[in-house]
Design a protein around this motif. Structure first.
Motif, mmCIF file in Angstrom:
data_model
loop_
_atom_site.group_PDB
_atom_site.id
_atom_site.type_symbol
_atom_site.label_atom_id
_atom_site.label_comp_id
_atom_site.label_asym_id
_atom_site.label_seq_id
_atom_site.Cartn_x
_atom_site.Cartn_y
_atom_site.Cartn_z
ATOM 1 N N LYS A 183 0.817 -1.213 0.000
ATOM 2 C CA LYS A 183 0.000 0.000 0.000
ATOM 3 C C LYS A 183 0.849 1.261 0.000
ATOM 4 C CE LYS A 183 -3.761 -2.287 2.505
ATOM 5 N NZ LYS A 183 -4.551 -2.292 3.759
ATOM 6 N N GLY A 184 2.160 1.095 0.202
ATOM 7 C CA GLY A 184 3.039 2.246 0.124
ATOM 8 C C GLY A 184 3.845 2.557 1.370
ATOM 9 N N LEU A 185 3.666 1.793 2.452
ATOM 10 C CA LEU A 185 4.512 2.029 3.624
ATOM 11 C C LEU A 185 5.936 1.609 3.301
ATOM 12 C CD1 LEU A 185 2.548 1.120 6.878
ATOM 13 C CD2 LEU A 185 2.900 3.334 5.800
ATOM 14 N N LYS A 186 6.888 2.421 3.747
ATOM 15 C CA LYS A 186 8.278 2.191 3.358
ATOM 16 C C LYS A 186 9.135 1.727 4.538
ATOM 17 C CE LYS A 186 12.156 4.543 1.041
ATOM 18 N NZ LYS A 186 12.262 3.571 -0.059
ATOM 19 N N GLU A 187 9.046 2.434 5.680
ATOM 20 C CA GLU A 187 9.867 2.063 6.829
ATOM 21 C C GLU A 187 9.357 2.726 8.096
ATOM 22 O OE1 GLU A 187 13.821 3.425 6.170
ATOM 23 O OE2 GLU A 187 13.250 5.520 5.967
ATOM 24 N N SER A 188 9.785 2.154 9.218
ATOM 25 C CA SER A 188 9.554 2.808 10.501
ATOM 26 C C SER A 188 10.574 3.929 10.670
ATOM 27 C CB SER A 188 9.701 1.807 11.652
ATOM 28 O OG SER A 188 9.792 2.497 12.892
ATOM 29 N N ASP A 189 10.094 5.062 11.165
ATOM 30 C CA ASP A 189 10.994 6.182 11.445
ATOM 31 C C ASP A 189 11.278 6.301 12.936
ATOM 32 O OD1 ASP A 189 12.564 8.270 10.420
ATOM 33 O OD2 ASP A 189 11.067 9.752 11.032
ATOM 34 N N GLY A 190 11.003 5.217 13.665
ATOM 35 C CA GLY A 190 11.342 5.196 15.075
ATOM 36 C C GLY A 190 10.123 5.259 15.980
ATOM 37 N N GLU A 247 2.582 11.901 34.132
ATOM 38 C CA GLU A 247 2.271 11.990 32.699
ATOM 39 C C GLU A 247 3.170 11.024 31.938
ATOM 40 O OE1 GLU A 247 1.339 15.862 30.672
ATOM 41 O OE2 GLU A 247 3.161 15.340 29.563
ATOM 42 N N TYR A 248 2.622 10.406 30.917
ATOM 43 C CA TYR A 248 3.429 9.511 30.086
ATOM 44 C C TYR A 248 2.940 9.624 28.646
ATOM 45 C CZ TYR A 248 -0.668 6.515 30.212
ATOM 46 O OH TYR A 248 -1.951 6.040 30.081
ATOM 47 N N SER A 249 3.786 9.224 27.730
ATOM 48 C CA SER A 249 3.404 9.295 26.316
ATOM 49 C C SER A 249 4.152 8.246 25.517
ATOM 50 C CB SER A 249 3.703 10.686 25.736
ATOM 51 O OG SER A 249 5.091 10.954 25.767
ATOM 52 N N LYS A 250 3.605 7.899 24.366
ATOM 53 C CA LYS A 250 4.310 7.024 23.422
ATOM 54 C C LYS A 250 3.979 7.455 22.011
ATOM 55 C CE LYS A 250 0.877 3.268 24.013
ATOM 56 N NZ LYS A 250 0.776 1.841 24.413
ATOM 57 N N TYR A 251 4.913 7.142 21.103
ATOM 58 C CA TYR A 251 4.790 7.661 19.743
ATOM 59 C C TYR A 251 5.421 6.693 18.756
ATOM 60 C CZ TYR A 251 5.275 10.869 15.772
ATOM 61 O OH TYR A 251 5.190 11.446 14.536
ATOM 62 N N ILE A 252 4.790 6.560 17.595
ATOM 63 C CA ILE A 252 5.327 5.782 16.474
ATOM 64 C C ILE A 252 5.341 6.672 15.243
ATOM 65 C CG2 ILE A 252 4.769 3.951 14.818
ATOM 66 C CD1 ILE A 252 3.750 2.278 17.130
ATOM 67 N N GLN A 270 4.986 7.039 -2.524
ATOM 68 C CA GLN A 270 4.191 6.739 -3.719
ATOM 69 C C GLN A 270 4.650 7.663 -4.836
ATOM 70 O OE1 GLN A 270 -0.033 6.059 -3.193
ATOM 71 N NE2 GLN A 270 -0.493 7.048 -5.142
ATOM 72 N N ASN A 271 4.908 7.083 -5.985
ATOM 73 C CA ASN A 271 5.369 7.853 -7.157
ATOM 74 C C ASN A 271 6.599 8.696 -6.844
ATOM 75 O OD1 ASN A 271 3.130 6.854 -8.638
ATOM 76 N ND2 ASN A 271 1.849 8.524 -7.863
ATOM 77 N N GLY A 272 7.484 8.137 -6.022
ATOM 78 C CA GLY A 272 8.733 8.812 -5.706
ATOM 79 C C GLY A 272 8.622 9.914 -4.674
ATOM 80 N N VAL A 273 7.423 10.139 -4.150
ATOM 81 C CA VAL A 273 7.213 11.183 -3.139
ATOM 82 C C VAL A 273 7.000 10.519 -1.784
ATOM 83 C CG1 VAL A 273 5.774 13.111 -2.389
ATOM 84 C CG2 VAL A 273 6.190 12.723 -4.836
ATOM 85 N N MET A 274 7.837 10.898 -0.820
ATOM 86 C CA MET A 274 7.739 10.300 0.517
ATOM 87 C C MET A 274 6.939 11.197 1.452
ATOM 88 S SD MET A 274 11.263 8.274 1.293
ATOM 89 C CE MET A 274 12.390 9.656 1.159
ATOM 90 N N GLN A 275 6.212 10.571 2.367
ATOM 91 C CA GLN A 275 5.429 11.266 3.378
ATOM 92 C C GLN A 275 5.692 10.617 4.739
ATOM 93 O OE1 GLN A 275 3.681 13.923 2.896
ATOM 94 N NE2 GLN A 275 2.923 13.959 0.787
ATOM 95 N N ARG A 276 5.589 11.433 5.779
ATOM 96 C CA ARG A 276 5.803 10.928 7.142
ATOM 97 C C ARG A 276 4.622 11.320 8.016
ATOM 98 N NH1 ARG A 276 10.139 13.132 7.881
ATOM 99 N NH2 ARG A 276 11.668 11.433 7.858
ATOM 100 N N SER A 277 4.215 10.407 8.868
ATOM 101 C CA SER A 277 3.208 10.722 9.865
ATOM 102 C C SER A 277 3.359 9.734 11.026
ATOM 103 C CB SER A 277 1.788 10.670 9.274
ATOM 104 O OG SER A 277 0.879 11.281 10.161
ATOM 105 N N LEU A 337 -0.592 6.414 5.338
ATOM 106 C CA LEU A 337 -1.170 6.015 4.053
ATOM 107 C C LEU A 337 -2.094 7.097 3.510
ATOM 108 C CD1 LEU A 337 -2.038 2.242 4.671
ATOM 109 C CD2 LEU A 337 -0.098 3.191 3.398
ATOM 110 N N GLY A 338 -2.759 7.790 4.421
ATOM 111 C CA GLY A 338 -3.696 8.831 4.005
ATOM 112 C C GLY A 338 -3.038 10.020 3.342
ATOM 113 N N LYS A 339 -1.715 10.161 3.481
ATOM 114 C CA LYS A 339 -1.011 11.298 2.884
ATOM 115 C C LYS A 339 -0.411 10.970 1.525
ATOM 116 C CE LYS A 339 1.356 14.003 5.662
ATOM 117 N NZ LYS A 339 2.327 14.507 6.660
ATOM 118 N N LEU A 340 -0.428 9.673 1.147
ATOM 119 C CA LEU A 340 0.215 9.268 -0.104
ATOM 120 C C LEU A 340 -0.622 9.651 -1.328
ATOM 121 C CD1 LEU A 340 1.578 5.720 0.866
ATOM 122 C CD2 LEU A 340 2.728 7.951 0.986
ATOM 123 N N GLY A 341 0.085 9.936 -2.405
ATOM 124 C CA GLY A 341 -0.589 10.252 -3.661
ATOM 125 C C GLY A 341 -1.276 11.604 -3.647
#
Length: 455
Positions: A155-162, A188-193, A199-206, A233-237
């Motif tokens: 679907k277009g996922l490329k890698e984990s960014d941490g 207070e605590y937090s977590k993040y992925i 897609q089509n050579g354009v990368m997106q991060r979220s 995935l919602g940012k691709l294309g």
């Protein structure tokens, strides 16, 4: 002994020190004194490529002393809690009074406004403190992210960014020459992925995240990962849309940002400075009649709950907007004196605040999409294009274009523009999809016929 177990003793130490600092400042000649002490301890762990990237232990403490002498104000800070240092800090604050202008409105709040109760807002919970366990949590998040990438590669996922996991305990103590001395102790605590898609050579991060107080309410890792996947995935294309007027639906996260200028604009400081686009709007219509706004600082376990503000003034629930009519400014002691209005505990910006539509103008995001028909759903706002003085609004946005209530394609590199006074008055619907992680509780907001600059 865990830091959690030490918190009651730390609270007592801070309160003793704060009252001692008040006593010292008074003995040096201050008419009125306010002392704030803050301290805390936490741990931040980040993982990349399923290995620990950073492990940061955080511990901080600080004291601020504010003094008033013949209506002159001075202020000084220290991180050294020795009596000698506190004495030097009080003397420095008093010395600064010689160089500040006399201000008839300066000084502490009235004693009868101080919080006097002993309620428990349940803002403190025991968190995990073992570094090895927290490292494992961060790495496990990253491993889950990698697994989600593998599962959605087609679907277009490329890698984990941490991924990251953080915890923090904080103690904040306030003492004044009124004899007031109280503390708030919180966890207070937090977590993040973070994920990267292409897609089509354009990368997106979220990404996906969770922030909270009570570990019993923590989102499962899978829920955070699902959010990260859907957002990425919602940012691709993505592509632009033509310049024109569109139905704009600010999704719940973007809607919270949309409402932030409203909260800023009703702050007493901006009102008395004539620097707010809502300065003349008290008891006037600012939202549609179907919308009311309520602030409640006394919710147990609330992400932005507080019994008293930074001056010690007791907080209370407020009907900020009733049937679209603005009923309250956020007033602290100083702005109240400048405006000849009663302080309502807002030396702090805002507490848990809820934007409540009536039944006819509420509903799910899907309901809003169907009623709007076509337009743009905004997920992310970019830039700083808000003029709080006149309400002019221009922000870069990304999200997706929809027709017949259904998503068509992602959009980015477009700008939404208008004037906030007109935008707020034009709201057509507010969704019921609130985000429990935010102090500004609003669902998705539909504003018809907003100007979009695109291609």
């Amino acid at each position: 002994m865990s830091y959690f177990a030490q918190l009651p003793e730390l609270k007592k130490q801070f309160e003793d020190l704060a009252m001692k600092a008040v006593e010292i400042a008074k003995s040096k000649g201050a008419d009125e004194v306010r002392v704030r002490i803050s301290g805390g301890k936490g741990l931040d762990v980040s993982s990349r490529h399923c290995e620990v990237e950073n492990l940061e232990f955080n511990q901080m403490q600080g004291m601020s002393i504010t003094v008033y002498k013949d209506k002159h104000c001075g202020h000084a800070n220290t991180s050294d809690f020795s009596i000698a240092s506190i004495t030097d800090t009080a003397e420095s604050a008093l010395n600064l009074c010689k160089y500040t202008s006399r201000d008839e409105f300066a000084g502490l709040c009235d004693a009868n406004e101080l919080y006097q109760g002993e309620e428990n807002l349940e803002l403190l919970y025991e968190l995990e403190e073992d570094p090895d366990t927290l490292v494992k949590r961060a790495v496990d998040l990253d491993k889950l992210a990698v697994a989600m990438v593998y599962k959605n590669k087609d679907k277009g996922l490329k890698e984990s960014d941490g991924a990251s996991y953080s915890t923090m305990y904080s103690v904040r103590t306030l003492a004044t020459s009124h004899g007031f001395c109280k503390s708030s102790v919180e966890s207070e605590y937090s977590k993040y992925i973070s994920l990267v898609g292409e897609q089509n050579g354009v990368m997106q991060r979220s990404g996906g995240s969770y922030i909270g107080i009570n570990p019993a309410l923590e989102w499962a890792d899978e829920r955070v990962a699902d959010e990260a996947v859907q957002r990425t995935l919602g940012k691709l294309g993505a592509s632009k849309v033509k310049t024109g007027k569109y139905n704009i639906i600010f999704s719940r996260g973007a809607a919270s940002e949309l409402m932030l200028p409203f909260i800023n604009a009703i702050s007493g400081m901006l009102i008395y400075q004539n620097s707010s686009f809502l300065k003349d709007s008290l008891n006037s219509q600012v939202f549609p009649e179907f919308l009311s706004v309520k602030e409640d600082p006394l919710i147990k376990g609330g992400i932005a709950s507080a019994l008293f503000d930074a001056e010690g003034v007791a907080t209370r629930p407020l009907d900020v907007v009733s049937n679209g009519i603005l009923k309250e400014f956020f007033i602290d002691t100083y702005s109240g004196r400048k405006l000849n209005m009663k302080c309502n505990g807002h030396n702090d910006p805002c507490y848990n605040i809820f934007f409540n539509p009536d039944d006819e103008h509420g509903g799910s995001l899907e309901d809003i999409l169907k009623k709007a028909g076509s337009g743009i759903v905004v997920h992310q706002l970019m830039g700083q294009g808000v003029n709080i003085v006149n309400g002019n609004y221009s922000r870069g946005v990304s999200g997706y274009y929809f027709e017949n209530g259904e998503r068509v394609h992602a959009v980015d590199e477009i700008t939404v523009a208008g004037n906030l006074k007109e935008m707020y008055a034009s709201i057509a619907m507010i969704g019921n999809d609130r985000d429990e992680r935010r102090r500004i509780q609003t669902g998705s907001v539909w504003i018809p016929e907003l100007t979009v600059s695109g291609s």
